[in-house]
Design a protein around this motif. Structure first.
Motif, PDB file in Angstrom:
ATOM      1  N   TRP A  29       8.631   6.055   0.943  1.00 42.46           N
ATOM      2  CA  TRP A  29       7.835   4.821   0.914  1.00 42.46           C
ATOM      3  C   TRP A  29       8.039   4.049  -0.379  1.00 42.46           C
ATOM      4  O   TRP A  29       7.961   2.830  -0.384  1.00 42.46           O
ATOM      5  CB  TRP A  29       6.340   5.134   1.068  1.00 42.46           C
ATOM      6  CG  TRP A  29       5.954   5.680   2.404  1.00 42.46           C
ATOM      7  CD1 TRP A  29       6.774   5.827   3.497  1.00 42.46           C
ATOM      8  CD2 TRP A  29       4.666   6.143   2.796  1.00 42.46           C
ATOM      9  NE1 TRP A  29       6.065   6.359   4.541  1.00 42.46           N
ATOM     10  CE2 TRP A  29       4.762   6.571   4.137  1.00 42.46           C
ATOM     11  CE3 TRP A  29       3.418   6.258   2.157  1.00 42.46           C
ATOM     12  CZ2 TRP A  29       3.676   7.078   4.837  1.00 42.46           C
ATOM     13  CZ3 TRP A  29       2.344   6.761   2.854  1.00 42.46           C
ATOM     14  CH2 TRP A  29       2.480   7.169   4.178  1.00 42.46           C
ATOM     15  N   HIS A  75       5.599  14.074   1.147  1.00 48.09           N
ATOM     16  CA  HIS A  75       4.778  13.938  -0.058  1.00 48.09           C
ATOM     17  C   HIS A  75       5.173  15.024  -1.074  1.00 48.09           C
ATOM     18  O   HIS A  75       5.450  16.151  -0.686  1.00 48.09           O
ATOM     19  CB  HIS A  75       3.311  14.087   0.340  1.00 48.09           C
ATOM     20  CG  HIS A  75       2.351  13.627  -0.705  1.00 48.09           C
ATOM     21  ND1 HIS A  75       2.114  14.358  -1.849  1.00 48.09           N
ATOM     22  CD2 HIS A  75       1.586  12.521  -0.807  1.00 48.09           C
ATOM     23  CE1 HIS A  75       1.222  13.704  -2.602  1.00 48.09           C
ATOM     24  NE2 HIS A  75       0.889  12.584  -1.982  1.00 48.09           N
ATOM     25  N   VAL A  76       5.150  14.674  -2.359  1.00 45.14           N
ATOM     26  CA  VAL A  76       5.557  15.674  -3.370  1.00 45.14           C
ATOM     27  C   VAL A  76       4.661  16.906  -3.390  1.00 45.14           C
ATOM     28  O   VAL A  76       5.092  17.960  -3.868  1.00 45.14           O
ATOM     29  CB  VAL A  76       5.611  15.119  -4.821  1.00 45.14           C
ATOM     30  CG1 VAL A  76       6.779  14.214  -5.032  1.00 45.14           C
ATOM     31  CG2 VAL A  76       4.313  14.466  -5.226  1.00 45.14           C
ATOM     32  N   LEU A  94       3.216   3.846  -3.722  1.00 46.66           N
ATOM     33  CA  LEU A  94       2.924   5.275  -3.931  1.00 46.66           C
ATOM     34  C   LEU A  94       4.155   6.028  -4.416  1.00 46.66           C
ATOM     35  O   LEU A  94       5.090   6.260  -3.657  1.00 46.66           O
ATOM     36  CB  LEU A  94       2.418   5.899  -2.622  1.00 46.66           C
ATOM     37  CG  LEU A  94       1.090   5.367  -2.095  1.00 46.66           C
ATOM     38  CD1 LEU A  94       0.790   5.971  -0.724  1.00 46.66           C
ATOM     39  CD2 LEU A  94      -0.051   5.666  -3.064  1.00 46.66           C
ATOM     40  N   LYS A  95       4.120   6.420  -5.680  1.00 47.01           N
ATOM     41  CA  LYS A  95       5.251   7.148  -6.263  1.00 47.01           C
ATOM     42  C   LYS A  95       5.404   8.544  -5.683  1.00 47.01           C
ATOM     43  O   LYS A  95       6.412   9.212  -5.893  1.00 47.01           O
ATOM     44  CB  LYS A  95       4.981   7.343  -7.759  1.00 47.01           C
ATOM     45  CG  LYS A  95       5.251   6.158  -8.620  1.00 47.01           C
ATOM     46  CD  LYS A  95       5.254   6.668 -10.065  1.00 47.01           C
ATOM     47  CE  LYS A  95       4.807   5.587 -11.008  1.00 47.01           C
ATOM     48  NZ  LYS A  95       4.511   6.141 -12.343  1.00 47.01           N
ATOM     49  N   THR A  96       4.345   9.001  -5.031  1.00 51.40           N
ATOM     50  CA  THR A  96       4.325  10.380  -4.551  1.00 51.40           C
ATOM     51  C   THR A  96       5.151  10.593  -3.291  1.00 51.40           C
ATOM     52  O   THR A  96       5.364  11.720  -2.880  1.00 51.40           O
ATOM     53  CB  THR A  96       2.871  10.773  -4.235  1.00 51.40           C
ATOM     54  OG1 THR A  96       2.264   9.681  -3.526  1.00 51.40           O
ATOM     55  CG2 THR A  96       2.087  11.023  -5.495  1.00 51.40           C
ATOM     56  N   ILE A 116       0.864  -1.189   0.000  1.00 50.70           N
ATOM     57  CA  ILE A 116       0.000   0.000   0.000  1.00 50.70           C
ATOM     58  C   ILE A 116       0.898   1.235   0.000  1.00 50.70           C
ATOM     59  O   ILE A 116       0.664   2.191  -0.732  1.00 50.70           O
ATOM     60  CB  ILE A 116      -0.923   0.020   1.243  1.00 50.70           C
ATOM     61  CG1 ILE A 116      -1.859  -1.178   1.234  1.00 50.70           C
ATOM     62  CG2 ILE A 116      -1.707   1.323   1.311  1.00 50.70           C
ATOM     63  CD1 ILE A 116      -2.688  -1.312   2.511  1.00 50.70           C
ATOM     64  N   TYR A 117       1.952   1.182   0.817  1.00 50.75           N
ATOM     65  CA  TYR A 117       2.861   2.322   0.922  1.00 50.75           C
ATOM     66  C   TYR A 117       3.891   2.315  -0.201  1.00 50.75           C
ATOM     67  O   TYR A 117       4.156   3.329  -0.835  1.00 50.75           O
ATOM     68  CB  TYR A 117       3.549   2.305   2.298  1.00 50.75           C
ATOM     69  CG  TYR A 117       2.538   2.257   3.418  1.00 50.75           C
ATOM     70  CD1 TYR A 117       1.763   3.374   3.697  1.00 50.75           C
ATOM     71  CD2 TYR A 117       2.300   1.105   4.138  1.00 50.75           C
ATOM     72  CE1 TYR A 117       0.783   3.337   4.670  1.00 50.75           C
ATOM     73  CE2 TYR A 117       1.325   1.056   5.120  1.00 50.75           C
ATOM     74  CZ  TYR A 117       0.571   2.176   5.377  1.00 50.75           C
ATOM     75  OH  TYR A 117      -0.396   2.138   6.328  1.00 50.75           O
TER      76      TYR A 117
END
Ligand code: SF4
Ligand code: SF4
Lengths: 315, 255
Positions: free
Chosen positions: A142, A304-305, A136-138, A132-133
């Motif tokens: 993670w 986060h981006v 995430l490319k963002t 789940i983590y």
């Protein structure tokens, strides 16, 4: 990222539950002698209880918990959905074993299959939680190949600490298992060090220039925020932990999560029954504190981006 | 369904916005207009918490940032509206465990079904652009709908069938159209002005495009602007008839 307590409890508690399930299955499948029966029932019951607490806690994170059943539908694309499906499927063999162990000796071919299924499903569920983590490319911290192994090893380590305590309580302590548990904890420590090293040294690839597309003309600075108060994005994704504070917490997480429990368990295997039991129970408490800190940091240190739009230079 | 629509089901239509960073003045009209329409539209309500309290907070689907960029005589403030880009490869859709977050096959609009969303917030984590805002009150995720309830709305006049933000923009910095059709006005505008994707390296393939601010003319290359010469007759002494009128009024009044 905002470290929500519901998600910290979910990942640590269900991780320990699946770890315990998997290790018990390993113990039984490998034909190691285990204590008389209430041991298997109680160990299975504790593991399933920890998993249930975790899953229940994760529903507190939802805005509409009454609709949670819908989350089982999108397993084709969503790791969260896959995790939910596997979590429930694991209850089938593990639940059968639990019920069976109340009445029979759970050995024989069919029961062996159930232990095998429990083992595989427990590992797969924890891997899905991690994905789940990790998917995430963002979030750079993670989206890392370290995340799945970290979750797996930490689930095993916390399961091992619980298993050793239960063995002590039921008079089935055994030096091999004690040292294996300490070794798993040592592996947890190493893998966390490796993870932290990798996120500290990875290059920040996204910049405020690329986020706004204005980078070609020199540095970009935010001069006015769209809103004077907070919004969801800043509350959820704008969480930042001071470097010095994080460094202190990392040391404490390593000490409580791994060093102290490993030492206590190793010491417990070479001391008398009473001391050994006390030490192994102490290890459970200390390890729980340490792993909660570790999980808190996993969220708090993640950037986060979207922070780029709010003025961060790189992410 | 949170699988993306299969290529066969897609029409090639990619509805979206083109935002001109050269002309945007950061007036927030689009954001306010968006809030007004959508608080009673598809995503209704866009809840505000403590709107008159010390720390007001609420759901907005469009946020206008201001950045300073460039150096010396090229330095400038750029106003930057930020909303959902209706990406072609949106992870916000594929991570959704319930199927509430979906991309429409017919026009590419990305929507949240408020009746099936469980409020897990994972989609907001997966969006690089901060385009989704959770409604703490309603317990579900909210996002730009591209005014799906305006653009196909037969009850509105034809010229009003555009997103509320586009209609409201006083400087026409916002354009709406089909970016999948190379012949559409918006596609031509993007081609003309060098429109670009935000964070293309993320691989989400945003549909919305941003037009860069035009380069500022420096002293040397600037053309003299012959305004006075064109519109006014200049007499031998270099004063215009208007100048003489002002001089006369000034003279009369100061007497
Ligand atoms: S901008 Fe964000 S919310 Fe909109 S489609 Fe792209 S990823 Fe999804
Ligand atoms: S918050 Fe709603 S739309 Fe977003 S991922 Fe969760 S269920 Fe899907």
């Amino acid at each position: 990222m905002h470290p929500a307590y519901s998600v910290i409890i979910f990942t640590t508690s269900s991780g320990a539950g699946y770890g315990l399930l998997a290790l018990l299955a390993c113990l039984i499948l490998s034909g190691q002698p285990v204590p008389e029966n209430p041991f298997v029932t109680i160990t299975l019951g504790l593991a399933l209880a920890l998993i249930s607490v975790g899953l229940l806690s994760s529903t507190f994170h939802l805005g509409r918990p009454e609709r949670a059943w819908r989350a089982f539908s999108q397993w084709r694309t969503s790791w969260l959905s896959r995790e939910g499906v596997l979590a429930v499927v694991t209850f089938v063999p593990a639940g059968l074993l639990f019920l069976g162990s109340l009445v029979f000796e759970v050995s024989g071919f069919l029961w062996t299959l159930a232990w095998l299924a429990t083992l595989v499903l427990a590992i797969a569920t924890v891997a899905c939680t991690a994905m789940i983590y990790a998917s995430l490319k963002t979030i750079r911290q993670w989206h890392s190949p370290w995340v799945v192994p970290v979750y797996l090893v930490l689930a095993a380590a916390s399961g091992a600490v619980l298993l050793v305590a239960l063995l002590h309580l039921f008079g089935g302590q055994n030096a091999t298992i004690g040292f294996a548990a300490s070794a798993t904890l040592a592996a947890g420590l190493l893998i966390k060090l490796g993870y932290w090293h990798s996120i500290d040294h990875a290059k920040k690839t996204h910049t405020i220039g690329a986020a706004t597309g204005l980078g070609g003309k020199g540095p970009v600075r935010q001069v006015a925020s769209p809103h004077s108060g907070e919004n969801f994005i800043m509350k959820e994704m704008g969480y930042k932990v001071a470097r010095r504070h994080a460094a202190k917490l990392r040391r404490l997480a390593l000490l409580f999560g791994f060093v102290v429990p490993a030492a206590a368990i190793a010491l417990g295997t070479v001391s008398g029954a009473l001391i050994g039991t006390i030490l192994s129970l102490g290890a459970v408490v200390v390890c729980a504190i340490g792993l909660s800190m570790e999980r808190w940091l996993f969220f708090a240190e993640a950037q986060h981006v979207v922070s780029l739009y709010y003025g961060a230079e790189a992410a | 369904m949170t699988s993306l629509p299969p290529a066969a089901a897609q029409t090639g239509k990619k509805l979206g916005l083109v935002i001109d960073l050269d002309t945007c003045v950061g007036c927030q009209a689009c954001a306010v207009s968006c809030k007004e329409w959508n608080t009673s539209g598809y995503s209704a309500p866009l809840t505000d918490e403590k709107p008159y309290g010390d720390e007001p907070m609420g759901v907005w689907l469009n946020r206008i940032h201001s950045y300073e960029t460039g150096e010396e005589d090229q330095s400038r403030v750029v106003h930057f509206p930020r909303s959902c880009l209706h990406c072609e490869e949106p992870a916000c859709v594929t991570v959704c465990p319930t199927g509430a977050s979906y991309k429409r096959a017919e026009d590419g609009i990305v929507l949240v079904n408020p009746d099936t969303c469980i409020g897990c917030k994972l989609c907001s984590w997966a969006c690089p652009y901060g385009a989704r805002e959770y409604d703490y009150d309603h317990g579900v995720m909210k996002k730009c709908t591209l005014c799906v309830d305006r653009i196909y709305n037969d009850n509105l006049l034809e010229e009003d069938r555009v997103p509320a933000c586009v209609k409201a923009c006083p400087t026409s910095a916002r354009h709406f159209g089909d970016l999948g059709d190379p012949e559409s006005d918006v596609s031509k505008l993007v081609a003309d002005r060098g429109g670009y994707d935000l964070m293309p390296e993320m691989g989400y393939k945003p549909v919305n495009q941003y037009l860069p601010p035009r380069p500022r003319r420096d002293g040397a290359s600037a053309q003299p602007v012959p305004v006075a010469a064109k519109t006014q007759e200049v007499d031998a002494s270099g004063t215009t008839s208007l100048d003489r009128l002002f001089a006369w009024v000034d003279h009369k009044l100061t007497r």
